[in-house]
Design a protein around this motif. Structure first.
Motif, PDB file in Angstrom:
ATOM      1  N   VAL A   1       0.759  -1.049  -0.180  1.00 38.05           N
ATOM      2  CA  VAL A   1      -0.118  -0.081   0.116  1.00 38.05           C
ATOM      3  C   VAL A   1       0.860   1.331  -0.101  1.00 38.05           C
ATOM      4  CG1 VAL A   1      -1.725   1.526   1.234  1.00 38.05           C
ATOM      5  CG2 VAL A   1      -1.877  -1.094   1.339  1.00 38.05           C
ATOM      6  N   LEU A   2       0.444   2.250  -0.682  1.00 34.60           N
ATOM      7  CA  LEU A   2       1.105   3.674  -0.549  1.00 34.60           C
ATOM      8  C   LEU A   2       0.097   4.520  -0.417  1.00 34.60           C
ATOM      9  CD1 LEU A   2       3.698   4.807  -3.182  1.00 34.60           C
ATOM     10  CD2 LEU A   2       1.812   6.254  -2.746  1.00 34.60           C
ATOM     11  N   PHE A   3       0.223   5.385   0.563  1.00 33.51           N
ATOM     12  CA  PHE A   3      -0.257   6.652   0.974  1.00 33.51           C
ATOM     13  C   PHE A   3       0.454   7.863   0.658  1.00 33.51           C
ATOM     14  CE2 PHE A   3      -2.598   3.910   4.543  1.00 33.51           C
ATOM     15  CZ  PHE A   3      -3.815   3.627   3.629  1.00 33.51           C
ATOM     16  N   SER A   4      -0.041   8.795  -0.057  1.00 31.29           N
ATOM     17  CA  SER A   4       0.825  10.034  -0.463  1.00 31.29           C
ATOM     18  C   SER A   4      -0.078  11.145   0.329  1.00 31.29           C
ATOM     19  CB  SER A   4       0.784  10.378  -1.943  1.00 31.29           C
ATOM     20  OG  SER A   4       0.721  11.639  -2.311  1.00 31.29           O
ATOM     21  N   PHE A   5       0.757  12.013   1.153  1.00 27.55           N
ATOM     22  CA  PHE A   5       0.039  13.085   1.853  1.00 27.55           C
ATOM     23  C   PHE A   5       0.196  14.450   0.941  1.00 27.55           C
ATOM     24  CE2 PHE A   5       1.063   9.829   4.660  1.00 27.55           C
ATOM     25  CZ  PHE A   5      -0.244   9.394   5.081  1.00 27.55           C
ATOM     26  N   GLU A   6      -0.313  15.437   1.284  1.00 25.04           N
ATOM     27  CA  GLU A   6      -0.356  16.672   0.767  1.00 25.04           C
ATOM     28  C   GLU A   6       1.150  17.559   0.948  1.00 25.04           C
ATOM     29  OE1 GLU A   6      -3.438  19.993   0.956  1.00 25.04           O
ATOM     30  OE2 GLU A   6      -3.094  18.807  -0.881  1.00 25.04           O
ATOM     31  N   ASN A   7       1.463  17.108   2.067  1.00 25.13           N
ATOM     32  CA  ASN A   7       2.949  17.814   2.261  1.00 25.13           C
ATOM     33  C   ASN A   7       4.348  16.872   1.688  1.00 25.13           C
ATOM     34  OD1 ASN A   7       2.859  15.727   4.184  1.00 25.13           O
ATOM     35  ND2 ASN A   7       3.102  17.182   5.784  1.00 25.13           N
ATOM     36  N   ARG A   8       3.987  16.132   0.608  1.00 25.82           N
ATOM     37  CA  ARG A   8       4.767  15.083   0.042  1.00 25.82           C
ATOM     38  C   ARG A   8       5.469  14.072   0.725  1.00 25.82           C
ATOM     39  NH1 ARG A   8       9.298  18.281  -0.935  1.00 25.82           N
ATOM     40  NH2 ARG A   8       8.497  20.017   0.289  1.00 25.82           N
ATOM     41  N   VAL A   9       4.805  13.891   1.970  1.00 28.61           N
ATOM     42  CA  VAL A   9       5.249  12.486   2.650  1.00 28.61           C
ATOM     43  C   VAL A   9       4.371  11.608   2.199  1.00 28.61           C
ATOM     44  CG1 VAL A   9       4.808  11.554   5.173  1.00 28.61           C
ATOM     45  CG2 VAL A   9       5.165  14.172   4.639  1.00 28.61           C
ATOM     46  N   ILE A  10       5.066  10.404   1.893  1.00 25.83           N
ATOM     47  CA  ILE A  10       4.662   9.221   1.269  1.00 25.83           C
ATOM     48  C   ILE A  10       4.904   7.986   2.382  1.00 25.83           C
ATOM     49  CG2 ILE A  10       5.330   7.544  -0.308  1.00 25.83           C
ATOM     50  CD1 ILE A  10       5.633   9.673  -2.420  1.00 25.83           C
ATOM     51  N   LEU A  11       3.769   7.438   2.705  1.00 29.70           N
ATOM     52  CA  LEU A  11       3.884   6.363   3.665  1.00 29.70           C
ATOM     53  C   LEU A  11       3.734   4.976   2.941  1.00 29.70           C
ATOM     54  CD1 LEU A  11       4.061   4.951   6.402  1.00 29.70           C
ATOM     55  CD2 LEU A  11       1.456   5.575   6.771  1.00 29.70           C
ATOM     56  N   GLU A  12       4.620   4.016   2.912  1.00 33.72           N
ATOM     57  CA  GLU A  12       4.409   2.597   2.348  1.00 33.72           C
ATOM     58  C   GLU A  12       4.216   1.823   3.541  1.00 33.72           C
ATOM     59  OE1 GLU A  12       7.139   1.748  -0.929  1.00 33.72           O
ATOM     60  OE2 GLU A  12       7.310   3.813  -1.268  1.00 33.72           O
ATOM     61  N   ILE A  13       3.109   1.052   3.286  1.00 31.24           N
ATOM     62  CA  ILE A  13       2.929  -0.187   4.151  1.00 31.24           C
ATOM     63  C   ILE A  13       3.055  -1.540   3.429  1.00 31.24           C
ATOM     64  CG2 ILE A  13       1.091  -1.142   5.970  1.00 31.24           C
ATOM     65  CD1 ILE A  13       0.080   1.653   6.162  1.00 31.24           C
ATOM     66  N   ASN A  14       3.951  -2.238   3.491  1.00 34.91           N
ATOM     67  CA  ASN A  14       4.177  -3.379   2.783  1.00 34.91           C
ATOM     68  C   ASN A  14       4.364  -4.697   3.556  1.00 34.91           C
ATOM     69  OD1 ASN A  14       4.521  -1.889   0.458  1.00 34.91           O
ATOM     70  ND2 ASN A  14       6.691  -1.570   0.766  1.00 34.91           N
ATOM     71  N   GLN A  15       3.872  -5.938   2.921  1.00 29.02           N
ATOM     72  CA  GLN A  15       3.926  -6.934   3.989  1.00 29.02           C
ATOM     73  C   GLN A  15       5.222  -7.323   4.028  1.00 29.02           C
ATOM     74  OE1 GLN A  15       2.082  -9.584   1.070  1.00 29.02           O
ATOM     75  NE2 GLN A  15       3.991 -10.618   0.619  1.00 29.02           N
ATOM     76  N   LYS A  16       5.821  -7.866   5.123  1.00 28.40           N
ATOM     77  CA  LYS A  16       7.209  -8.358   5.494  1.00 28.40           C
ATOM     78  C   LYS A  16       7.613  -9.627   4.843  1.00 28.40           C
ATOM     79  CE  LYS A  16       6.634 -10.873   9.806  1.00 28.40           C
ATOM     80  NZ  LYS A  16       6.840 -10.879  11.197  1.00 28.40           N
ATOM     81  N   GLU A  17       6.461 -10.311   4.515  1.00 25.92           N
ATOM     82  CA  GLU A  17       6.810 -11.824   3.690  1.00 25.92           C
ATOM     83  C   GLU A  17       7.358 -11.411   2.468  1.00 25.92           C
ATOM     84  OE1 GLU A  17       4.124 -10.975   5.339  1.00 25.92           O
ATOM     85  OE2 GLU A  17       3.771 -12.288   6.985  1.00 25.92           O
ATOM     86  N   LYS A  18       8.523 -12.163   2.177  1.00 26.80           N
ATOM     87  CA  LYS A  18       8.992 -11.788   0.863  1.00 26.80           C
ATOM     88  C   LYS A  18       8.517 -12.837  -0.036  1.00 26.80           C
ATOM     89  CE  LYS A  18      12.292  -8.967   2.107  1.00 26.80           C
ATOM     90  NZ  LYS A  18      11.373  -7.808   2.358  1.00 26.80           N
ATOM     91  N   ARG A  19       8.000 -13.965   0.284  1.00 30.51           N
ATOM     92  CA  ARG A  19       7.391 -14.965  -0.468  1.00 30.51           C
ATOM     93  C   ARG A  19       5.662 -14.597  -1.102  1.00 30.51           C
ATOM     94  NH1 ARG A  19       8.168 -21.082   0.813  1.00 30.51           N
ATOM     95  NH2 ARG A  19       8.620 -21.786  -1.156  1.00 30.51           N
ATOM     96  N   LEU A  20       5.544 -14.488  -2.261  1.00 28.68           N
ATOM     97  CA  LEU A  20       4.267 -14.051  -2.435  1.00 28.68           C
ATOM     98  C   LEU A  20       3.136 -15.163  -2.239  1.00 28.68           C
ATOM     99  CD1 LEU A  20       4.920 -12.357  -6.009  1.00 28.68           C
ATOM    100  CD2 LEU A  20       4.780 -11.484  -3.826  1.00 28.68           C
ATOM    101  N   ALA A  21       2.006 -14.516  -1.703  1.00 27.78           N
ATOM    102  CA  ALA A  21       0.903 -15.537  -1.461  1.00 27.78           C
ATOM    103  C   ALA A  21       0.078 -15.443  -2.348  1.00 27.78           C
ATOM    104  CB  ALA A  21       0.280 -15.246  -0.267  1.00 27.78           C
ATOM    105  N   GLY A  22      -0.371 -14.611  -3.072  1.00 25.72           N
ATOM    106  CA  GLY A  22      -1.159 -14.272  -4.267  1.00 25.72           C
ATOM    107  C   GLY A  22      -0.509 -14.589  -5.481  1.00 25.72           C
TER     108      GLY A  22
END
Lengths: 268, 242
Positions: free
Chosen positions: A180-201
């Motif tokens: 997931v990537l969230f972008s905010f007004e003040n050029r802050v970008i928050l990326e929330i990624n899964q820690k598992e390297k192996r893909l489940a999907g």
């Protein structure tokens, strides 16, 4: 072929490639960063204050403590403000490595952050600027995600009782990997990624997200090239959570959610 | 002898053309490499900016607080400490005093807790997100609502009053409201807690589906979990669903 091309031509070619690489580096890297640093420095210089040398070590520590308290107060105020709202919000506490979902001040869900990446520019920001950038709740302006917000499955009603009586396993939504990537007004970008390297999907879903991710940054960079006065350096924060935790957090949040990001005083 | 000389002459004539061709090839290659360099640099602009940041540093500017003397700074610090602890207390007070239930509809888990401790946690089943389409504009979305709810009622040995979609799912004719065909006994387990708008926390016959999103919007719990939840929550207790 080498006998037909003079050494001078080879050197000239190499020099041109090198020059082009340097110009590109300046155009896409140095210039946007310089613009950003210049703007921040100008705002800092505007604040009149005595010469650094006249401040004693003891007073400096005291000031540091006060700034830290002020930041803490601002974060608590943000959390309190969000509790008055009617939607679930996200608190990312980088200091304690915890991502928390909260609703009306009640903690609904905690997830341990297993990996944190902060962009160099964010680390280099003076404390006062960093605090002003992150102490208030940030509203998500744009988002990218590899999973759907609402995993709706359409099912046609059975035509007759025979069709209805056929025993079948429950229909479950497809569980893709979570980025997931969230972008905010003040050029802050928050990326929330899964820690598992192996893909489940599926790999296709992951590739589709990566393509979308790359195109999003390309679009942003193109826009900043068109408008040379705009500041285009992004303060990127990446966190990694367990896949199912990241999925829970993304699906619990409303569209355009509010996020509070608490950074420790010193980051390395 | 003459033949050899003619051959050398023609080789000499060919060489400048060949050289020009190779030069053309070489400069075309350089042009392509240049274009690729620009394109790659543009593609990797975010990484390049991260490298570029290393070349810049902010000057150290003292904070505006530097104008204040030690006495003033101490008083600011004390007042800030007071404000911070007051804010912390206000936030702590936002949590309910009694026991409350938190339901995670993505992981299909629940936590029964009070302010300080977890009383019980486990798996449950929530809405399947199935959109049942019966045609002619008749559609039902089976999702568990999110937000803050309160327990509005507690029922022992609940009877399920089957809604219209239950008949559509079985392809049976829909009986009128209040018809005995709508009543089903034993399906909801031993207890039910009402949340309003027809949503319940109840038991299930399908224990094997616990932990999966398979319900029509209600929250299903295992028998033992349901008993604890039923006994712990009072009417008015809060339920948070996310």
């Amino acid at each position: 072929m080498s006998h037909n091309i003079s050494k001078r031509s080879i050197f000239a070619g190499a020099a041109i490639i090198f020059a082009i690489a340097l110009i590109s580096f300046a155009l896409f890297g140095l210039l946007p960063v310089r613009r950003d640093f210049k703007a921040i420095s100008a705002s800092l210089m505007a604040q009149k204050s005595p010469d650094k040398q006249t401040i004693t070590k003891e007073r400096e520590e005291m000031i540091e403590k006060i700034i830290s308290l002020k930041h803490n107060e601002a974060l608590l105020k943000s959390a309190l403000d969000l509790s008055k709202g009617d939607s679930i919000s996200l608190l990312i506490n980088i200091k304690d490595s915890i991502a928390t979902l909260s609703f009306k001040g009640v903690t609904l869900f905690n997830s341990k952050i297993s990996y944190i990446y902060l962009s160099k520019g964010l680390k280099k920001l003076p404390l006062s600027v960093r605090d002003s950038l992150l102490s208030a709740p940030l509203e998500v302006k744009e988002e990218l995600a590899s999973i759907e917000k609402y995993p709706v499955v359409i099912k046609k009603a059975p035509k007759d009782t025979t069709e209805a009586n056929i025993e079948s396993a429950p229909i479950l939504p497809v569980q893709n990997d979570v980025f997931v990537l969230f972008s905010f007004e003040n050029r802050v970008i928050l990326e929330i990624n899964q820690k598992e390297k192996r893909l489940a999907g599926s790999k296709a879903a992951w590739r589709a997200y990566k393509r979308e991710y790359r195109d999003w940054f390309l679009r942003k960079n193109l826009l900043s090239l068109k408008n040379p006065d705009s500041r285009s350096y992004n303060y990127r924060i990446e966190i990694q959570l367990a896949r199912e935790d990241a999925r829970s957090i993304y699906r619990a949040l409303p569209l355009k959610p509010n996020v509070v990001i608490a950074l420790p005083r010193f980051v390395d | 002898m003459d033949d050899i000389e003619i051959k050398r002459e023609s080789e000499k004539q060919h060489k400048p053309g060949q050289k020009r061709f190779y030069l053309f090839l070489f400069w075309s290659f350089i042009t392509v490499v240049c274009c690729l360099t620009i394109f790659c640099m543009f593609l990797k602009a975010e990484s390049i900016k991260e490298i570029a940041v290393s070349f810049y540093n902010f000057k150290s500017y003292p904070d505006s607080l530097s104008n204040s003397d030690s006495v003033k700074l101490t008083s600011i610090e004390k007042s800030l400490n007071r404000r911070v602890s007051s804010l912390q207390k206000r936030i702590e007070n936002l949590s309910p005093y009694g026991i409350y239930l938190i339901v995670n509809t993505t992981n299909n888990t629940f936590v029964l807790r009070n302010r300080k401790n977890i009383i019980r946690e486990g798996i449950c089943s929530t809405g399947s997100y199935i959109l049942l389409d019966a045609g002619e504009g008749r559609q039902w979305m089976f999702k568990t609502p999110k937000g803050q709810f309160r327990i509005l009622g507690k029922i022992v040995d609940p009877i399920w009053i089957k809604p219209d979609w239950a008949f559509v799912e079985e392809s049976l004719p829909i009986p009128p409201r209040g018809h005995p065909d709508r009543l089903e006994y034993g399906t909801l387990g031993d207890y039910a807690l009402t949340l309003g708008q027809g949503y319940l926390i109840h038991g299930t016959l399908y224990q094997r589906f616990l932990g999966l999103p398979v319900t029509h919007g209600c929250i299903r719990l295992g028998d033992e979990d349901l008993k604890v939840v039923y006994k712990s929550l009072e009417i008015g207790s809060r339920v948070y669903i996310f």
